[in-house]
Design an enzyme around this catalytic site. Sequence first.
Site, PDB file in Angstrom:
ATOM      1  N   CYS A   1      -3.414   3.091  -4.731  1.00 18.78           N
ATOM      2  CA  CYS A   1      -3.681   2.756  -3.333  1.00 18.78           C
ATOM      3  C   CYS A   1      -4.680   3.938  -2.873  1.00 18.78           C
ATOM      4  CB  CYS A   1      -2.755   2.417  -2.316  1.00 18.78           C
ATOM      5  SG  CYS A   1      -1.914   1.003  -2.947  1.00 18.78           S
TER       6      CYS A   1
ATOM      7  N   ARG B   1      -8.211   4.696  -7.119  1.00 20.08           N
ATOM      8  CA  ARG B   1      -6.825   4.691  -7.068  1.00 20.08           C
ATOM      9  C   ARG B   1      -6.139   3.495  -7.032  1.00 20.08           C
ATOM     10  NH1 ARG B   1      -5.204   9.504  -4.742  1.00 20.08           N
ATOM     11  NH2 ARG B   1      -3.405   8.209  -4.022  1.00 20.08           N
TER      12      ARG B   1
ATOM     13  N   TRP C   1      -3.452  -0.859  -4.945  1.00 19.54           N
ATOM     14  CA  TRP C   1      -2.873  -1.270  -6.174  1.00 19.54           C
ATOM     15  C   TRP C   1      -1.556  -1.780  -6.193  1.00 19.54           C
ATOM     16  CZ3 TRP C   1       1.688   0.424  -8.807  1.00 19.54           C
ATOM     17  CH2 TRP C   1       1.648   0.327 -10.350  1.00 19.54           C
TER      18      TRP C   1
ATOM     19  N   ASN D   1      -0.239   3.554   1.771  1.00 20.61           N
ATOM     20  CA  ASN D   1      -0.041   3.747   0.222  1.00 20.61           C
ATOM     21  C   ASN D   1       1.499   4.330  -0.052  1.00 20.61           C
ATOM     22  OD1 ASN D   1      -0.010   4.991  -2.296  1.00 20.61           O
ATOM     23  ND2 ASN D   1      -0.943   6.839  -1.659  1.00 20.61           N
ATOM     24  N   GLY D   2       2.275   3.645  -0.915  1.00 21.65           N
ATOM     25  CA  GLY D   2       3.793   3.842  -0.854  1.00 21.65           C
ATOM     26  C   GLY D   2       4.543   2.671  -1.160  1.00 21.65           C
TER      27      GLY D   2
ATOM     28  N   GLU E   1      -2.170  11.100 -27.821  1.00 24.52           N
ATOM     29  CA  GLU E   1      -3.189  10.919 -26.895  1.00 24.52           C
ATOM     30  C   GLU E   1      -4.421  10.209 -27.110  1.00 24.52           C
ATOM     31  OE1 GLU E   1      -3.662  11.387 -23.883  1.00 24.52           O
ATOM     32  OE2 GLU E   1      -5.729  11.925 -23.541  1.00 24.52           O
TER      33      GLU E   1
ATOM     34  N   LYS F   1      -5.533   6.656 -25.074  1.00 30.50           N
ATOM     35  CA  LYS F   1      -6.928   6.517 -24.701  1.00 30.50           C
ATOM     36  C   LYS F   1      -7.385   5.091 -25.168  1.00 30.50           C
ATOM     37  CE  LYS F   1      -7.050   8.851 -22.301  1.00 30.50           C
ATOM     38  NZ  LYS F   1      -6.380   9.933 -21.884  1.00 30.50           N
TER      39      LYS F   1
ATOM     40  N   GLU G   1      -5.395   2.191 -23.202  1.00 31.48           N
ATOM     41  CA  GLU G   1      -5.567   2.104 -21.983  1.00 31.48           C
ATOM     42  C   GLU G   1      -6.653   1.285 -21.209  1.00 31.48           C
ATOM     43  OE1 GLU G   1      -4.913   5.395 -19.137  1.00 31.48           O
ATOM     44  OE2 GLU G   1      -5.707   6.748 -20.614  1.00 31.48           O
TER      45      GLU G   1
ATOM     46  N   HIS H   1       9.291   6.176 -42.548  1.00 32.20           N
ATOM     47  CA  HIS H   1      10.578   5.732 -42.123  1.00 32.20           C
ATOM     48  C   HIS H   1      10.320   4.582 -41.475  1.00 32.20           C
ATOM     49  CE1 HIS H   1      12.483   9.331 -43.247  1.00 32.20           C
ATOM     50  NE2 HIS H   1      11.320  10.057 -42.797  1.00 32.20           N
TER      51      HIS H   1
ATOM     52  N   LYS I   1      -5.569   5.791 -11.021  1.00 32.57           N
ATOM     53  CA  LYS I   1      -5.603   7.026 -11.429  1.00 32.57           C
ATOM     54  C   LYS I   1      -4.502   7.934 -11.211  1.00 32.57           C
ATOM     55  CE  LYS I   1      -8.029  10.705 -13.011  1.00 32.57           C
ATOM     56  NZ  LYS I   1      -7.865  10.939 -14.356  1.00 32.57           N
TER      57      LYS I   1
END
Length: 629
Positions: A2, A27, A74, A100-101, A502, A506, A509, A525, A624
Amino acid sequence: MCGIVGYVGKRNALPVVMDGLRALEYRGYDSVGVALWDGAKIKFEKTIGRVASLEEKIARKPWEGKSAIAHTRWATHGKPSDRNAHPHFDCTKSIFLVHNGIVENFSELREALLREGHNFNSDTDTEILAHLIERPFLAAQKKILLEDAVLEGLRHVNGTFGLAVMSKNDPEKIVVARRGSPIILGIGIGEYIVASDASAVVNITKNVVYLHDNEAAALMPSGVQIFNLPDGKASLSKKILKKQIDTIDWDIAQAQKGGFKHFMQKEIFEGPSALENVLRGRLLDLPSALSGGGGGGIKLGGIAQIKEKLLSAKRLLILACGTSYYAGLIGKYYFEEFAKIPTACEYASEFRYANPAIDSETAVILISQSGETADTLEAMREAKRKSALTLGIVNVVGSTIARESDAGVYNHAGPEIGVASTKAFISQLGALAMLALFLGKEKNTVSPALSEKIVKELKGLPNKMKRVLGKDEEIRKLAEKYLKHKNFLYLGRKYQYPVALEGALKLKEISYRHAEGYASGEMKHGPIALIDENFPTVALAVKDPIYEKTISNIQEIKARNGKVLAVATDGDEKIGKLADDVIFIPQTLEILNPILSVIPLQLFAYHTADLLGLDVDKPRNLAKSVTVE
Ligand code: M6R
């Protein structure tokens, strides 16, 4: 998670907060909304979707006013919809707020408010706050200041908030409060802007005040008053605070795309300068003869004050999330290899609840681009409670982790807007390498000759990175070739294992392709069962001391008809005969290979998502900075 923005001042507030929303959209982008005081009443508009949807809705409304608040969401409580979009309001539509929270005791508060006769217009936890702030206004028959009503309302709340409130009962004022979610105040001349981060502020002013947890502020055209949220639930007395004004040292141009199609693409191409910036002024590469055998030295001003304590630490613990965690895994190798200090790297979210056995002999390194990730922040606070020394490797100046850690190293990578982290990873590796070398030199576990060699190579690395970036078109063609595949395996060993993780992160996402990062040696394995002609492997096969082992793993994949796209070192002829496709990168030291080998993986993920026509900078379901647990 948010973005909130608010403005009070001499300009028309609407375009100011709309600009702010555009800067904060990374955000969260589930829904969006705005409320504006036009001198007579509060007007508002909100909608599911992105800032562009709100722009369409207000395009034909000639709204003007000197104060406004706005929000990009968000979703946590309540699915994305018009009714769940912020701003939220009370029963009489006299209080509007953006948040936001998370309100953790939301269910019990909602029950209690329903019993008192309040009606709800949404499924969100946020709306509770509007009703809680309405109550003191009702009790005092509106003869109460907005800031006092906010303080009274917040006394009942458990959880986190960064919020901005306006009310027709006390107009032309915005009250903000912070606990756990960032708030930054921009201090202009006769105007004030408040936002979740600096990107929404720099357009108006570079003079800022960072609000700390349990602080609040009232912004009016005549000035700003900052005060603390009263301690505990019993008291309402607020203490006025005098806060330092800081200056933002970057420009709005840095937060724009600068000719690139996407922020992520721009930020991948900023990798070389991100490395230069983190190294700047910190590498002392005098020849050993001149520096009394101390060549290849490292100067880290941010840790000078805690140097002795750091050197006496018996163990290091790196805590981070996502991409920053993968940088931390590489950091673990650095610290053990150079400083010979036992080092662990854990997910911050796991550490918090594991009742960790750490004490004052542990130094905890927090890695975070945003400096606001809730899990990393709370992990740091837990480490502090256990008397550990805390060090932040943080990009955003003035962020909470940067402020609350005992010491640290700033990345100075500039704003990273794309949700997928790219240049920050490069910069984090630079910071970790310097910190490990610094400790190694101080403890005499790294020879001056080796240190000099590494420092010299680090300095030349940005040019080698540019050579890898020069393969952009080649990598786009490879992304096209592999576009039909829906599942990928990424393999790497030792320093290349976190790079594989990583690279897989990438790809998944931003392109929504399933990608699994694995340690090459572990493949036999289990994951080897997945291999067939439709399940390609991206193999990190750079020239390092374990190269031959990696080659054997590639042989095993080829023997099972698996396709292999390898990242290998220039001049490697063997790999060309084995892999289906190869992206060559320049030769460098083993420890610095990740800084080069991650670039093709960033570009591969970028082009895959772009070719699929996806929203590269704002992938679905993500945001983000993850400021909720
Ligand atoms: O701001 P931080 O570095 O603390 O963020 C940590 C993760 O949320 C972040 O790296 C996330 O995984 C990115 N989307 C990865 O590209």
